[in-house]
Design a protein around this motif. Structure first.
Motif, PDB file in Angstrom:
ATOM      1  N   ASN A 155       0.816  -1.214   0.000  1.00 48.65           N
ATOM      2  CA  ASN A 155       0.000   0.000   0.000  1.00 48.65           C
ATOM      3  C   ASN A 155       0.852   1.267   0.000  1.00 48.65           C
ATOM      4  O   ASN A 155       0.321   2.380   0.078  1.00 48.65           O
ATOM      5  N   SER A 156       2.168   1.091  -0.094  1.00 49.13           N
ATOM      6  CA  SER A 156       3.079   2.234  -0.005  1.00 49.13           C
ATOM      7  C   SER A 156       3.179   2.975  -1.336  1.00 49.13           C
ATOM      8  O   SER A 156       2.941   2.403  -2.408  1.00 49.13           O
ATOM      9  N   PRO A 157       3.550   4.240  -1.287  1.00 47.57           N
ATOM     10  CA  PRO A 157       3.785   4.997  -2.527  1.00 47.57           C
ATOM     11  C   PRO A 157       4.875   4.361  -3.381  1.00 47.57           C
ATOM     12  O   PRO A 157       4.818   4.410  -4.614  1.00 47.57           O
ATOM     13  N   GLU A 158       5.868   3.751  -2.727  1.00 46.24           N
ATOM     14  CA  GLU A 158       6.958   3.110  -3.464  1.00 46.24           C
ATOM     15  C   GLU A 158       6.437   1.955  -4.311  1.00 46.24           C
ATOM     16  O   GLU A 158       6.868   1.777  -5.467  1.00 46.24           O
ATOM     17  N   PHE A 159       5.507   1.176  -3.750  1.00 42.62           N
ATOM     18  CA  PHE A 159       4.962   0.066  -4.541  1.00 42.62           C
ATOM     19  C   PHE A 159       4.100   0.581  -5.683  1.00 42.62           C
ATOM     20  O   PHE A 159       4.146   0.044  -6.804  1.00 42.62           O
ATOM     21  N   ASN A 160       3.318   1.601  -5.400  1.00 39.94           N
ATOM     22  CA  ASN A 160       2.477   2.159  -6.469  1.00 39.94           C
ATOM     23  C   ASN A 160       3.321   2.662  -7.639  1.00 39.94           C
ATOM     24  O   ASN A 160       2.971   2.459  -8.811  1.00 39.94           O
ATOM     25  N   GLN A 161       4.452   3.288  -7.325  1.00 38.45           N
ATOM     26  CA  GLN A 161       5.353   3.753  -8.373  1.00 38.45           C
ATOM     27  C   GLN A 161       5.980   2.566  -9.110  1.00 38.45           C
ATOM     28  O   GLN A 161       6.101   2.572 -10.345  1.00 38.45           O
ATOM     29  N   PHE A 162       6.368   1.550  -8.354  1.00 38.46           N
ATOM     30  CA  PHE A 162       6.964   0.344  -8.943  1.00 38.46           C
ATOM     31  C   PHE A 162       5.968  -0.327  -9.887  1.00 38.46           C
ATOM     32  O   PHE A 162       6.334  -0.744 -11.000  1.00 38.46           O
ATOM     33  N   SER A 182       2.416 -11.134  -9.707  1.00 37.47           N
ATOM     34  CA  SER A 182       3.800 -11.194 -10.170  1.00 37.47           C
ATOM     35  C   SER A 182       4.549  -9.899  -9.850  1.00 37.47           C
ATOM     36  O   SER A 182       5.735  -9.917  -9.518  1.00 37.47           O
ATOM     37  N   ILE A 183       3.857  -8.761  -9.920  1.00 41.21           N
ATOM     38  CA  ILE A 183       4.486  -7.481  -9.585  1.00 41.21           C
ATOM     39  C   ILE A 183       4.814  -7.432  -8.094  1.00 41.21           C
ATOM     40  O   ILE A 183       5.880  -6.952  -7.695  1.00 41.21           O
ATOM     41  N   GLN A 184       3.902  -7.935  -7.256  1.00 47.74           N
ATOM     42  CA  GLN A 184       4.164  -7.975  -5.814  1.00 47.74           C
ATOM     43  C   GLN A 184       5.370  -8.852  -5.494  1.00 47.74           C
ATOM     44  O   GLN A 184       6.217  -8.485  -4.673  1.00 47.74           O
ATOM     45  N   ALA A 185       5.462 -10.016  -6.170  1.00 44.94           N
ATOM     46  CA  ALA A 185       6.600 -10.906  -5.952  1.00 44.94           C
ATOM     47  C   ALA A 185       7.906 -10.233  -6.378  1.00 44.94           C
ATOM     48  O   ALA A 185       8.926 -10.331  -5.680  1.00 44.94           O
ATOM     49  N   GLU A 186       7.885  -9.532  -7.487  1.00 45.57           N
ATOM     50  CA  GLU A 186       9.077  -8.854  -7.981  1.00 45.57           C
ATOM     51  C   GLU A 186       9.468  -7.693  -7.059  1.00 45.57           C
ATOM     52  O   GLU A 186      10.653  -7.455  -6.813  1.00 45.57           O
ATOM     53  N   PHE A 187       8.472  -6.992  -6.540  1.00 50.71           N
ATOM     54  CA  PHE A 187       8.726  -5.887  -5.617  1.00 50.71           C
ATOM     55  C   PHE A 187       9.371  -6.407  -4.334  1.00 50.71           C
ATOM     56  O   PHE A 187      10.342  -5.829  -3.825  1.00 50.71           O
TER      57      PHE A 187
END
Length: 661
Positions: free
Chosen positions: A119-126, A138-143
């Motif tokens: 839920n962080s801004p960093e994840f949203n940007q990623f 898959s994006i969550q796993a990569e993050f």
């Protein structure tokens, strides 16, 4: 005459040269009389060659994982120069280099290298940068993988500093303290006054590594209310500049250790009853918070000390097994030597918040007063006298004995790689004789993809042999990248040892079992559903201990079960809420047990694909079902099916009724 003069001249010159050589020998002896009498480390030649090759070619392999201090050392000194130093000199040089890189270096446990959530801004940007072509999963796993990789070097550096500091100055194998010789050649490298001051008082660096330590001992209160403000009955004072060494010198004897809060009193009282029934003779140290009530203490002492003469009816069936002298006719079962330990004054107040929940067990590891101890959860139930566990052959050989958890749930490859990178590196092994991890650690199922490996409801440790590793266990808990990739504290025990270069530990070979009764006796694939991880000996198959008490569903005493909802499912247990409650609160009476087969990749068209399944509908989501085989029925992977004999069942019933009260 001329010949004689020349001869005399030669003799004089020879004597003069011998005198010069004698003076040089004195200087040389002074130069080598440095810090330590531990002598030189003689690493394996092939490791030295490998290290030289990788340093010269600037191509470190995955198992080097070197810290930034090593990088700086190799820029200043040739590897052969470092290898020529004795162990004390190497310690001195390493920490001088650390100090020169950052004179203000210190480890702050409050800086947990926090991971960013989804839920962080960093994840949203990623996620935005990855576009819409990839799935959210898959994006969550990569993050998550990216965050582990970003923190990997930081964790490595700090762990490397920990294990080298402990190796050099803490524990029975350390050089313990520096003896500074200003005229040594190494001293000439350290011309700066501030550096010399640092090296003359390296014990002050202990505070930089362990800032959470106040330097005060815990308080130990015996069952009669007498409070000791230091380790009770400890040895005479030990002259050492390091507080941890002085504290360690006070350990004595064997004992049982628990950590509890006010909410655990009932389960602890039940366990104490069982310990009395097992005729335990070891003292019991109970770690409590400052707000632990006097009423709770009184209840525990009463359970431990009052006469215990009334035994349940099931005693008649085990009388012949336990023996005629089992119980004292007047006082009954033996009283227990209870101690309450409060560690509040041992922790600097600004760090109290770090030691909540599971981490309290890691503190109890360090601050109990025993040389050897059995660490128990309050809801664990042992079915052998504690002496039996201390006499397990593998424990006596290694001084550390652990038990495995249920063999289920998967770990990501990025998590596996992260943990593999945290152990001692090749340089640690060559320079400081800190062993690298071997297949004894790396071949365990944790590194093959199991999310859960160790069950920490019962731990056996020899603290004298493994004190530095016990410190490492606690230090691991301060890193969020580590903490978020394990459940609770349980994996820290064996990983802390391996990451400290200490593989002198063993596990009970069997993974945890489910014990209870077969769901369907007619089915060729047997199933037992239970809320209790149970541990059976691989040597003879008998039940050693269980977790989660002796009621069928231990969650009932927490008041979190919705009986109406759970009864409404109806297909496994009673559909009547009142009958379901009675069943959950009843004594567990197992006839069978199953240790499921071990596999992470089974596929099947007509059988279970995993040795364990979780039935979330029952026992507040804590009911786990074990299957006797997985895979296709024509080529199954088999587990172990246990049928308890009458003697085993009678003993379980007796100790179960003691536990139930």
């Amino acid at each position: 005459m001329l010949f004689r003069r020349r001869t005399n001249s030669i003799i004089i010159v020879g004597i003069f040269l011998l005198w010069i050589l004698f003076l040089f020998s004195i200087i040389a002896r002074q130069d080598v009389k440095l810090i330590s009498t531990n002598g030189l480390i003689h690493p394996e030649p092939e490791k030295v060659l490998q290290l030289k090759h990788e340093i010269q070619n600037d191509s470190p392999s995955d198992h080097i994982n070197q810290s930034n201090v090593y990088n700086s050392l190799f820029q200043e000194y040739d590897i052969d120069v470092l290898l020529s130093l004795d162990s004390g000199q190497k310690c001195e040089l390493y920490f001088k280099t650390l100090y020169s890189l950052d004179p203000n270096w210190n480890f702050d446990p409050n800086d947990k290298l926090s991971l960013k959530g989804f839920n962080s801004p960093e994840f949203n940007q990623f996620r935005k940068e990855k576009g819409k072509s990839k799935s959210l999963k898959s994006i969550q796993a990569e993050f998550s993988q990216t965050q582990l990789e970003e923190n990997q070097q930081k964790v490595r550096d700090i762990l490397s500093n920990f294990r080298i500091f402990n190796k050099c100055y803490i524990g029975t194998t350390s050089t313990n303290q520096l003896s500074w010789h200003p005229k040594s050649w190494l001293a000439s490298l350290f011309e700066e006054k501030s550096t010399q001051s640092f090296l003359k008082g390296t014990h002050t660096f202990e505070k930089r590594f362990y800032p959470w330590l106040s330097g005060e001992s815990p308080t130990y209160e015996d069952w009669s209310g007498v409070v000791h403000f230091d380790v009770p009955y400890s040895a005479s004072p030990y002259n050492n500049p390091y507080w941890l060494n002085r504290f360690q010198n006070k350990f004595k004897g064997r004992g049982i250790v628990l950590t509890i809060g006010n909410q655990h009193v009932d389960s602890l009282i039940r366990l104490i009853r069982v310990l009395r029934a097992l005729k335990n003779q070891y003292p019991i140290q109970i770690f409590v918070d400052e707000d632990f009530s006097q009423e709770a203490k009184d209840k525990i002492v009463d359970a431990a000390r009052s006469n215990f003469t009334e035994l349940p009816p099931s005693f008649d069936k085990v009388f012949d097994i336990l023996g005629e002298d089992y119980i004292n006719p007047e006082k009954g079962l033996p009283p227990q030597d209870i101690w309450f330990v409060n560690i509040k004054n041992t922790i600097v107040p600004s760090y109290w918040s770090l030691f909540k929940g599971f981490n309290k067990k890691l503190l109890a590891n360090i601050f109990n007063s025993f040389e050897e101890y059995m660490l128990l959860d309050s809801d664990s139930v042992i079915l052998e006298n504690p002496e039996f566990f201390f006499n397990i052959k593998e424990y006596k050989q290694t001084g550390a004995y652990f038990f495995k958890d249920r063999s289920w749930d998967n770990r990501t490859q990025s998590s596996i790689n992260f943990f593999k990178s945290l152990g001692p590196c090749l340089i640690d092994s060559v320079i400081f004789d800190i062993p690298m991890m071997t297949n004894h650690t790396l071949n365990r199922e944790f590194f093959k993809g199991f999310k859960h490996y160790m069950e920490s409801g019962l731990v056996l440790m020899d603290k004298k042999r493994h004190f530095n590793s016990i410190l490492m266990m606690l230090q691991l808990s301060f890193f969020e990248p580590v903490d978020k990739n394990v459940y609770g504290e349980k994996e820290y025990f064996w990983l802390g040892m391996a990451f400290n270069g200490d593989e002198s530990y063993e596990f009970e070979p069997n993974f945890a079992a489910a014990i209870g009764n077969f769901t369907d006796t007619n089915n060729s694939i047997k199933e037992v559903c239970s809320a209790h991880p149970a541990h059976l000996s691989a040597h003879d198959g008998h039940l050693l201990w269980i977790n989660s008490g002796f009621q069928f569903c231990h969650r009932d005493d927490k008041g979190i079960i919705d009986y109406k909802t759970e009864a409404s499912h109806g297909d496994r247990f009673s559909s009547d809420p009142d009958k379901l409650k009675i069943f959950y609160e009843s004594l567990l009476r197992p006839n069978n047990g199953i240790i499921p087969p071990i596999s992470l990749e089974s596929t099947s068209s007509n059988g279970p694909t995993s040795g364990w399944s979780q039935d979330f509908r029952y026992c507040a989501r804590k009911l786990y079902c074990a299957h006797s085989s997985i895979g296709n029925k024509d080529k199954p992977i088999l587990g172990q099916v246990i049928t308890f004999n009458d003697t085993s069942k009678n003993l379980m019933t007796y100790f179960g009724e003691i536990w139930m009260g």
